[in-house]
Structure formats: C-alpha cells, structure tokens
Design a protein around this motif. Sequence first.
Motif, PDB file in Angstrom:
ATOM      1  N   TYR A  55       0.749  -1.150   0.146  1.00  0.00           N
ATOM      2  CA  TYR A  55       0.076   0.017   0.095  1.00  0.00           C
ATOM      3  C   TYR A  55       0.754   1.535   0.087  1.00  0.00           C
ATOM      4  O   TYR A  55       0.496   2.403  -0.458  1.00  0.00           O
ATOM      5  CB  TYR A  55      -0.885   0.193   1.089  1.00  0.00           C
ATOM      6  CG  TYR A  55      -1.712  -1.205   1.311  1.00  0.00           C
ATOM      7  CD1 TYR A  55      -2.723  -1.581   0.454  1.00  0.00           C
ATOM      8  CD2 TYR A  55      -1.699  -1.773   2.512  1.00  0.00           C
ATOM      9  CE1 TYR A  55      -3.257  -2.720   0.311  1.00  0.00           C
ATOM     10  CE2 TYR A  55      -2.448  -2.978   2.650  1.00  0.00           C
ATOM     11  CZ  TYR A  55      -3.424  -3.631   1.669  1.00  0.00           C
ATOM     12  OH  TYR A  55      -3.811  -4.579   1.793  1.00  0.00           O
ATOM     13  N   ILE A  62      -2.994   2.362  -6.915  1.00  0.00           N
ATOM     14  CA  ILE A  62      -4.241   3.086  -6.383  1.00  0.00           C
ATOM     15  C   ILE A  62      -4.144   4.657  -6.273  1.00  0.00           C
ATOM     16  O   ILE A  62      -3.441   4.850  -5.354  1.00  0.00           O
ATOM     17  CB  ILE A  62      -4.774   2.267  -5.313  1.00  0.00           C
ATOM     18  CG1 ILE A  62      -4.881   0.630  -5.389  1.00  0.00           C
ATOM     19  CG2 ILE A  62      -6.340   2.819  -4.680  1.00  0.00           C
ATOM     20  CD1 ILE A  62      -5.765   0.155  -6.727  1.00  0.00           C
ATOM     21  N   LEU A  68      -9.524   2.299  -5.123  1.00  0.00           N
ATOM     22  CA  LEU A  68      -9.290   1.485  -3.780  1.00  0.00           C
ATOM     23  C   LEU A  68     -10.835   0.541  -3.900  1.00  0.00           C
ATOM     24  O   LEU A  68     -10.698  -0.542  -3.532  1.00  0.00           O
ATOM     25  CB  LEU A  68      -9.265   2.334  -2.751  1.00  0.00           C
ATOM     26  CG  LEU A  68      -9.039   1.636  -1.358  1.00  0.00           C
ATOM     27  CD1 LEU A  68      -8.019   0.577  -1.548  1.00  0.00           C
ATOM     28  CD2 LEU A  68      -8.693   2.592  -0.236  1.00  0.00           C
ATOM     29  N   VAL A  92     -12.045  -0.941   2.886  1.00  0.00           N
ATOM     30  CA  VAL A  92     -11.687   0.224   2.150  1.00  0.00           C
ATOM     31  C   VAL A  92     -11.372   1.350   3.145  1.00  0.00           C
ATOM     32  O   VAL A  92     -10.614   1.936   3.229  1.00  0.00           O
ATOM     33  CB  VAL A  92     -12.731   0.551   1.141  1.00  0.00           C
ATOM     34  CG1 VAL A  92     -12.291   2.260   0.795  1.00  0.00           C
ATOM     35  CG2 VAL A  92     -12.871  -0.488  -0.061  1.00  0.00           C
ATOM     36  N   ASN A  96      -7.935   2.974   3.834  1.00  0.00           N
ATOM     37  CA  ASN A  96      -7.612   4.581   3.402  1.00  0.00           C
ATOM     38  C   ASN A  96      -7.239   5.263   4.685  1.00  0.00           C
ATOM     39  O   ASN A  96      -6.555   5.892   4.688  1.00  0.00           O
ATOM     40  CB  ASN A  96      -9.229   5.097   3.079  1.00  0.00           C
ATOM     41  CG  ASN A  96      -9.051   6.481   2.437  1.00  0.00           C
ATOM     42  OD1 ASN A  96      -8.056   6.741   1.937  1.00  0.00           O
ATOM     43  ND2 ASN A  96      -9.975   7.366   3.034  1.00  0.00           N
ATOM     44  N   TYR A 100      -3.838   4.946   2.538  1.00  0.00           N
ATOM     45  CA  TYR A 100      -4.022   5.894   1.354  1.00  0.00           C
ATOM     46  C   TYR A 100      -4.401   7.275   1.458  1.00  0.00           C
ATOM     47  O   TYR A 100      -3.803   8.212   1.034  1.00  0.00           O
ATOM     48  CB  TYR A 100      -5.149   5.085   0.686  1.00  0.00           C
ATOM     49  CG  TYR A 100      -4.599   3.853  -0.416  1.00  0.00           C
ATOM     50  CD1 TYR A 100      -4.004   3.911  -1.144  1.00  0.00           C
ATOM     51  CD2 TYR A 100      -5.032   2.868   0.344  1.00  0.00           C
ATOM     52  CE1 TYR A 100      -3.562   2.763  -1.820  1.00  0.00           C
ATOM     53  CE2 TYR A 100      -4.612   1.577  -0.033  1.00  0.00           C
ATOM     54  CZ  TYR A 100      -3.970   1.623  -1.405  1.00  0.00           C
ATOM     55  OH  TYR A 100      -3.236   0.437  -1.833  1.00  0.00           O
TER      56      TYR A 100
END
Length: 104
Positions: A55, A62, A68, A92, A96, A100
């Motif tokens: 990630y 992504i 995602l 997700v 996140n 992310y």
Amino acid sequence: MRLHLSHSFLICLLLAGPAQAGDPERGRELHRENCINCHASMKSGIYGEDGTGIYVRENRRIETLEALYTQVRRCKTSLGAPWPESQIEDVVNYLNQNFYKFEE
C-alpha cells in the motif's frame, strides 16, 4: 414532480461517488484474516511480513478512493470471500485511514 425529484436524488448519489461509512476496526480484522497471507507472499515477500508494504510502495497503482473500492472488490472476488458491500466498505475504510489517506 415526484419522479423528477427521485431522479435528481439518484443522480446526486451517483455523482457523490462511494460513501465511506465502513468500520475500520472490522476492516482491519477482515484484512488480517483474508489479505495478509496473499500480500506477504507476493514477489517473495518484498511487501513485508504483513504485506502492507504493497500500500505504501513508491509505484502503487491505486490513486483514488474509487480505485481503492474497485481493487478491494477485485481481491474479494479472487479470494472467493463472501463479503457483502458493508464489509467491502469496512476494508476500504481501514485501508484508507491507515495507508492511502484519500479525502472522503
């Protein structure tokens, strides 16, 4: 008029994109139970023992919250995990929040 309002509401929902209402703690558990083994074994373990290096790698693929969601759904299908949409949202949300950091 009623039909027009319902169409307007539907259009707003579609334009809003994926809502992120998932439970990140439940997502963390689902990730631990389903994703870590696969990610940790990829490319001879270059993504770390727990696989989360995938990630944060420099060339990650992504780049949006929508992407995602798409990737989590793709992985769910590959795993054969029987996750309903709510569990996809959980995963997700966990990814996140922890990796992310896409704006919701």
